[in-house]
Design an enzyme around this catalytic site. Sequence first.
Site, PDB file in Angstrom:
ATOM      1  NE  ARG A  42      -4.094  -1.881   1.890  1.00 16.59           N
ATOM      2  CZ  ARG A  42      -5.104  -2.015   2.737  1.00 16.59           C
ATOM      3  NH1 ARG A  42      -5.251  -1.141   3.710  1.00 16.59           N
ATOM      4  NH2 ARG A  42      -5.959  -2.996   2.616  1.00 16.59           N
ATOM      5  CG  ASP A 151     -13.030   9.431   8.832  1.00 16.38           C
ATOM      6  OD1 ASP A 151     -13.802   8.494   9.100  1.00 16.38           O
ATOM      7  OD2 ASP A 151     -11.854   9.232   8.441  1.00 16.38           O
TER       8      ASP A 151
HETATM    9  C1  LIG Z   1     -14.725   1.179   8.869  1.00 19.96           C
HETATM   10  S1  LIG Z   1     -15.023   2.897   8.886  1.00 19.96           S
HETATM   11  C2  LIG Z   1     -16.477   2.961   9.922  1.00 19.96           C
HETATM   12  C3  LIG Z   1     -17.490   3.950   9.441  1.00 19.96           C
HETATM   13  C4  LIG Z   1     -18.795   4.016  10.267  1.00 19.96           C
HETATM   14  N1  LIG Z   1     -18.525   4.419  11.631  1.00 19.96           N
HETATM   15  C5  LIG Z   1     -19.532   2.704  10.251  1.00 19.96           C
HETATM   16  O1  LIG Z   1     -19.507   1.973  11.253  1.00 19.96           O
HETATM   17  O2  LIG Z   1     -20.128   2.372   9.236  1.00 19.96           O
HETATM   18  C6  LIG Z   1     -13.726   3.466   9.993  1.00 19.96           C
HETATM   19  C7  LIG Z   1     -13.387   4.967   9.822  1.00 19.96           C
HETATM   20  O3  LIG Z   1     -12.605   5.375  10.949  1.00 19.96           O
HETATM   21  C8  LIG Z   1     -11.680   6.339  10.499  1.00 19.96           C
HETATM   22  N2  LIG Z   1     -10.562   6.434  11.464  1.00 19.96           N
HETATM   23  C9  LIG Z   1      -9.570   5.553  11.694  1.00 19.96           C
HETATM   24  N3  LIG Z   1      -8.728   6.013  12.634  1.00 19.96           N
HETATM   25  C10 LIG Z   1      -9.204   7.228  13.006  1.00 19.96           C
HETATM   26  C11 LIG Z   1      -8.770   8.205  13.939  1.00 19.96           C
HETATM   27  N4  LIG Z   1      -7.664   8.047  14.694  1.00 19.96           N
HETATM   28  N5  LIG Z   1      -9.497   9.331  14.057  1.00 19.96           N
HETATM   29  C12 LIG Z   1     -10.618   9.525  13.319  1.00 19.96           C
HETATM   30  N6  LIG Z   1     -11.080   8.640  12.416  1.00 19.96           N
HETATM   31  C13 LIG Z   1     -10.377   7.498  12.265  1.00 19.96           C
HETATM   32  C14 LIG Z   1     -11.252   5.827   9.120  1.00 19.96           C
HETATM   33  O4  LIG Z   1     -10.713   6.875   8.324  1.00 19.96           O
HETATM   34  C15 LIG Z   1     -12.567   5.264   8.580  1.00 19.96           C
HETATM   35  O5  LIG Z   1     -13.224   6.179   7.754  1.00 19.96           O
END
Ligand SMILES: C[S@@+](CC[C@H](N)C(=O)[O-])C[C@H]1O[C@@H](n2cnc3c(N)ncnc32)[C@H](O)[C@@H]1O
Length: 293
Positions: A42, A151
């Site tokens: 990646r 996010d």
């Molecule tokens: C799998 S998605 C979940 C989306 C939604 N909450 C759901 O359950 O459908 C996880 C999201 O968390 C965000 N994320 C990961 N680490 C993060 C952080 N430290 N702070 C804020 N967002 C974060 C990622 O960018 C991603 O968009």
Amino acid sequence: MARFDDSRPEMSAEEFRLLRDHVYSHCGILVHEDMKFVMERRLWPRLEVLGAPDFSAYHRYLRYDANRHVELEAAVESLTTHETYFFREPSQLKAFREELLPILEKRNARTRRLRLWSAGCSSGEEAYTLAMLLKDERRFDDWDVEVYGTDISRRVLAMARRAEYGPSALRATSADLLERFFLPTGHAKVRVRDEVRAMVSFGHHNLLDEAGSQLVAKMDAVFCRNVMIYFDQAARRKVLRILRDRLVPGGYLLLGHSENLLNLGADFELVHLRGDLVYRRPELPGLLGSEPR
Ligand SMILES: C[S@@+](CC[C@H](N)C(=O)[O-])C[C@H]1O[C@@H](n2cnc3c(N)ncnc32)[C@H](O)[C@@H]1O
């Protein structure tokens, strides 16, 4: 060291450790040892973009270059999962709607204000879903209602603001909801209606950023679903402490179904609803034997 099959540099064990630790301390995402190959694959495109000859050079760039913050975002972007869709985990949403919203309605009857936060909102489906649930509950029609979506990824936030979605995002959305809350755009996509969009605002926020979180308003409920599954215990603990602080006393925390607070010592009460288990910040400080930090 070059691979025999192409000229892309291999990631040494030491480079992996340095990059993994750097990403982890920034955003809490822990890339496991057995994911070294995934990380390598990646990040290759990033090395190519920057003209970095190997992963050591790339790590140095992330640490010292004037542009390091931008590049760290790009690296995290390439390592994160943004999978989401509208009306995900319907039984939890049903419990929220039928059991928690009436409690919040009663509790906030005087202020007639409601604040919800989709923390780790990805491309916005979760935040819009919450706004749609509230719209459906006519009892909040003349309330001051706001849904925040945040996010760490600016790319998904741009998608959230655009509010245009295709079939995959809508796989759990009934025809009735589709009709009521979306408009066709004319190219196999639909757009969230303006009255729902007006209830939601999006912002960039790293959940591990303690100082930045102070700018977030106090919330009645936080949905932080399927975000911390990629974190280790220490990062989870930190995020939970921050989220707790952003909740009003008695405010609710809803996690994804594969997540729980076991062994985290987080200062939340477990609430057994008829249809789900959720967490609550205690009403009174020290109720669980510790003062809010
Ligand atoms: C799998 S998605 C979940 C989306 C939604 N909450 C759901 O359950 O459908 C996880 C999201 O968390 C965000 N994320 C990961 N680490 C993060 C952080 N430290 N702070 C804020 N967002 C974060 C990622 O960018 C991603 O968009």
